[in-house]
Each structure stands twice: as structure tokens, then as C-alpha cells.
Design a protein around this motif. Sequence first.
Motif, mmCIF file in Angstrom:
data_model
loop_
_atom_site.group_PDB
_atom_site.id
_atom_site.type_symbol
_atom_site.label_atom_id
_atom_site.label_comp_id
_atom_site.label_asym_id
_atom_site.label_seq_id
_atom_site.Cartn_x
_atom_site.Cartn_y
_atom_site.Cartn_z
ATOM 1 N N PHE A 42 -11.517 3.189 -0.257
ATOM 2 C CA PHE A 42 -10.474 2.415 -0.918
ATOM 3 C C PHE A 42 -9.140 2.516 -0.191
ATOM 4 N N GLU A 43 -8.885 3.653 0.474
ATOM 5 C CA GLU A 43 -7.656 3.762 1.255
ATOM 6 C C GLU A 43 -7.619 2.718 2.369
ATOM 7 N N LYS A 44 -8.753 2.529 3.043
ATOM 8 C CA LYS A 44 -8.796 1.556 4.129
ATOM 9 C C LYS A 44 -8.696 0.130 3.586
ATOM 10 N N ILE A 45 -9.337 -0.113 2.443
ATOM 11 C CA ILE A 45 -9.243 -1.438 1.836
ATOM 12 C C ILE A 45 -7.785 -1.798 1.553
ATOM 13 N N VAL A 46 -7.039 -0.834 1.023
ATOM 14 C CA VAL A 46 -5.629 -1.086 0.698
ATOM 15 C C VAL A 46 -4.787 -1.207 1.958
ATOM 16 N N SER A 47 -5.050 -0.338 2.947
ATOM 17 C CA SER A 47 -4.245 -0.400 4.178
ATOM 18 C C SER A 47 -4.540 -1.663 4.984
ATOM 19 N N ASP A 48 -5.758 -2.221 4.845
ATOM 20 C CA ASP A 48 -6.055 -3.499 5.499
ATOM 21 C C ASP A 48 -5.231 -4.626 4.870
ATOM 22 N N ILE A 49 -5.001 -4.520 3.559
ATOM 23 C CA ILE A 49 -4.182 -5.513 2.868
ATOM 24 C C ILE A 49 -2.716 -5.335 3.235
ATOM 25 N N ASN A 50 -2.263 -4.080 3.249
ATOM 26 C CA ASN A 50 -0.870 -3.786 3.613
ATOM 27 C C ASN A 50 -0.830 -2.542 4.490
ATOM 28 N N PRO A 51 -0.732 -2.702 5.803
ATOM 29 C CA PRO A 51 -0.735 -1.557 6.724
ATOM 30 C C PRO A 51 0.362 -0.533 6.434
ATOM 31 N N GLU A 52 1.411 -0.927 5.735
ATOM 32 C CA GLU A 52 2.500 -0.002 5.433
ATOM 33 C C GLU A 52 2.067 1.126 4.499
ATOM 34 N N THR A 53 0.916 0.959 3.822
ATOM 35 C CA THR A 53 0.436 2.019 2.937
ATOM 36 C C THR A 53 -0.319 3.093 3.696
ATOM 37 N N GLY A 54 -0.637 2.859 4.962
ATOM 38 C CA GLY A 54 -1.372 3.828 5.770
ATOM 39 C C GLY A 54 -0.447 4.824 6.439
ATOM 40 N N LEU A 55 -0.999 5.586 7.376
ATOM 41 C CA LEU A 55 -0.191 6.572 8.094
ATOM 42 C C LEU A 55 0.918 5.881 8.865
ATOM 43 N N LYS A 56 2.112 6.386 8.714
ATOM 44 C CA LYS A 56 3.268 5.816 9.412
ATOM 45 C C LYS A 56 3.559 6.664 10.646
ATOM 46 N N VAL A 57 2.834 6.358 11.727
ATOM 47 C CA VAL A 57 2.959 7.135 12.962
ATOM 48 C C VAL A 57 4.375 7.073 13.519
ATOM 49 N N THR A 58 5.092 6.006 13.192
ATOM 50 C CA THR A 58 6.472 5.871 13.675
ATOM 51 C C THR A 58 7.381 6.974 13.139
ATOM 52 N N GLU A 59 6.956 7.637 12.056
ATOM 53 C CA GLU A 59 7.762 8.737 11.515
ATOM 54 C C GLU A 59 7.936 9.856 12.532
ATOM 55 N N VAL B 277 -3.010 -11.475 -15.180
ATOM 56 C CA VAL B 277 -2.010 -10.891 -14.281
ATOM 57 C C VAL B 277 -1.022 -11.970 -13.856
ATOM 58 N N THR B 278 0.109 -11.534 -13.344
ATOM 59 C CA THR B 278 1.126 -12.447 -12.836
ATOM 60 C C THR B 278 0.957 -12.593 -11.334
ATOM 61 N N PRO B 279 0.663 -13.792 -10.847
ATOM 62 C CA PRO B 279 0.482 -13.976 -9.391
ATOM 63 C C PRO B 279 1.763 -13.640 -8.630
ATOM 64 N N VAL B 280 1.601 -13.150 -7.415
ATOM 65 C CA VAL B 280 2.736 -12.813 -6.554
ATOM 66 C C VAL B 280 2.790 -13.832 -5.413
ATOM 67 N N PRO B 281 3.908 -14.539 -5.261
ATOM 68 C CA PRO B 281 4.004 -15.554 -4.199
ATOM 69 C C PRO B 281 3.792 -14.953 -2.808
ATOM 70 N N ASN B 282 3.052 -15.674 -1.975
ATOM 71 C CA ASN B 282 2.818 -15.299 -0.573
ATOM 72 C C ASN B 282 2.102 -13.959 -0.414
ATOM 73 N N ALA B 283 1.415 -13.515 -1.455
ATOM 74 C CA ALA B 283 0.694 -12.241 -1.369
ATOM 75 C C ALA B 283 -0.600 -12.419 -0.588
ATOM 76 N N HIS B 284 -1.190 -11.302 -0.181
ATOM 77 C CA HIS B 284 -2.487 -11.311 0.495
ATOM 78 C C HIS B 284 -3.531 -11.975 -0.417
ATOM 79 N N PRO B 285 -4.497 -12.720 0.146
ATOM 80 C CA PRO B 285 -5.494 -13.415 -0.674
ATOM 81 C C PRO B 285 -6.288 -12.500 -1.612
ATOM 82 N N SER B 286 -6.407 -11.228 -1.282
ATOM 83 C CA SER B 286 -7.168 -10.308 -2.132
ATOM 84 C C SER B 286 -6.346 -9.766 -3.299
#
Length: 297
Positions: free
Chosen positions: A142-159, A42-51
Motif C-alpha cells: 500500500f505504501e507503493k500504491i500511494v507513492s505511485d499516486i503522489n511521489p511526495e509521500t515516499g522517501l524524500k532523498v532531497t532531505e 465523497v467530495t471529488p478533488v479537481p485535477n486529482a489523480h484518476p485513482s
Amino acid sequence: MDTKILLENGTNELEVLEFVLDGNAYGINVAKVREIIPYQEVTPVPNAHPSIEGIFMPRETMITAIDLKNCLQRGVSNDKGLFIVTNFNKLNIAFHVDNVVGIHRVSWKDIIKPDSTVNTTEDGVATGIIKFDDKLIIILDFEKIVSDINPETGLKVTEIDELGERKRNDVPILIAEDSALLNKLIVESLRKAGYYNLIHTKNGQEAYDIIQDCKKNGTLKEHVQCIITDIEMPLMDGHRLTKLVKEDDETKDIPVIIFSSLVNEEMRKKGEALGADAQLSKPEIGNLVRVVDKFVL
């Protein structure tokens, strides 16, 4: 490995893909799985989450690779093993695992909900446990695992703020959602949108029991005029709940909204066949409110 969903609609069954990570058995709902492929560079992504191991692009589709071992705090994976390529919440994600064992067909009734010694209310990543032969298989959230890495993938209550000022509405809404965190966020979002007459349950069985009690007491209209349900839930899933509601002459006219990370093309067809009135992917909390408005206002 063929991951095509062969289950009939509304049978309260699911197929679980068992995989191995650091010698332990885990599971994922086959409905989330697109394919299983050997590990590739894979191609590493700079400044990405450690996971996040990086990104790769098989067949012109960009996929994010996540080191599941790192997510579970069990070290770091090497350049061997397999990628379980998934699609949920409109995201394409590959989870790096050691090995894949096979697929088991089970009933939601046979899935044990982890107690507080395994999961804290909102922080745990185990959604269920299956006892299979002489071993336990832990189904991961798996949804929580992903949202822990990037909260923007979870529910956007601000909507909800984008909907503007809203009046209070006392239409009774019944919610079935097994995730404590998502249950809380859905309730908070609906209340923020003006809906205060809410009954929230932890699975389809609890929701169905409430419906049956209301029918018995002649109070169905007072307590249930709209149903919002997840798909993946222990004891009774959302598809089974939808089927039971829509096959009953007393409840068939109650709008059923499926709100799940599993709303892809295949699962949408299942929901339509069962009579679901609307189906939305879980990040779309603003659209959920708009759909509720359409059915009850």
C-alpha cells in the motif's frame, strides 16, 4: 470489525485482513487498519489523480479515498462496497474495496515472496502471498500504491542535501528492508550522507544470519555497529529481529533503529518494549541520518 492488534511482541506473527476486489482475494496488515466502514459519498478533488475518488471527513478527520480497483487497473469501482480506513506514513487513507472476508493470523515465515514473474524488482505492488485453505491471498504494497499516486509521500532523498557537506564515515551499518526500491533509496541516502560501509539485506532473517556469522567469526564489531530495520518483512519481521538482538548479551548494545511506515502510537509501544533505540516513520530519511549520527559519531 475489531482491528485491535492482539499479538504479543516479537513473535514474528502478523494479522492479515482479507478483502475482495473484482472477485480476487487480497490482504493488508491489520496494523495499518484503523476501521472498516460502508462506502459513503465523497467530495471529488479537481485535477486529482484518476485513482483518487475524493475526500470525506468523518469525525473531523479528513480522509482521502482511493479507488483500489483503479490502482490495480481492474476498472472503476461503483458507489457500493466498503472503505478500509488506514493510517501509515502519517497519512489517513481509505481504500475502496468490494467486500471484507476476515482476519487471519499468520507467521512471516509462511508468507511467500513473489518472484520476478509476479513482480518486477521495483515496480510490483505485491509484497507477499499467503496460501490459505484452497486460495491464494496477495498482500499488497500500500505504501507503493500511494507513492505511485503522489511521489511526495515516499522517501524524500532531497532531505539529505539539507544536511550540508559531510565527511565519509566507515562505521558498519546493517540494513534489513524487503522492498527493493526502498532498500536502494535507503542505501543511496546513507551513502550520500557519508556512510559507505553498508550491508543491506532483504529481511530480518538474512540480517540475523549475518549477525550470527559475525559472532561465530569474532567479527561483529567490524561488520555491525548499527542496525536499521523495517517492520514488515517475510521470514522474519523487524520486531522479531529487534527482540533477538536485544536479548543477546553479545548484541544488546548495538543500536537498533526501526524505520517503518507502521510507526504509530501502538507500534511505537511495541518497539519500545522490545528495546528499539529509535523509531522513525519512513518518509523521514533526513531524520534517519540524524539518528544514525547520534548513535555512531
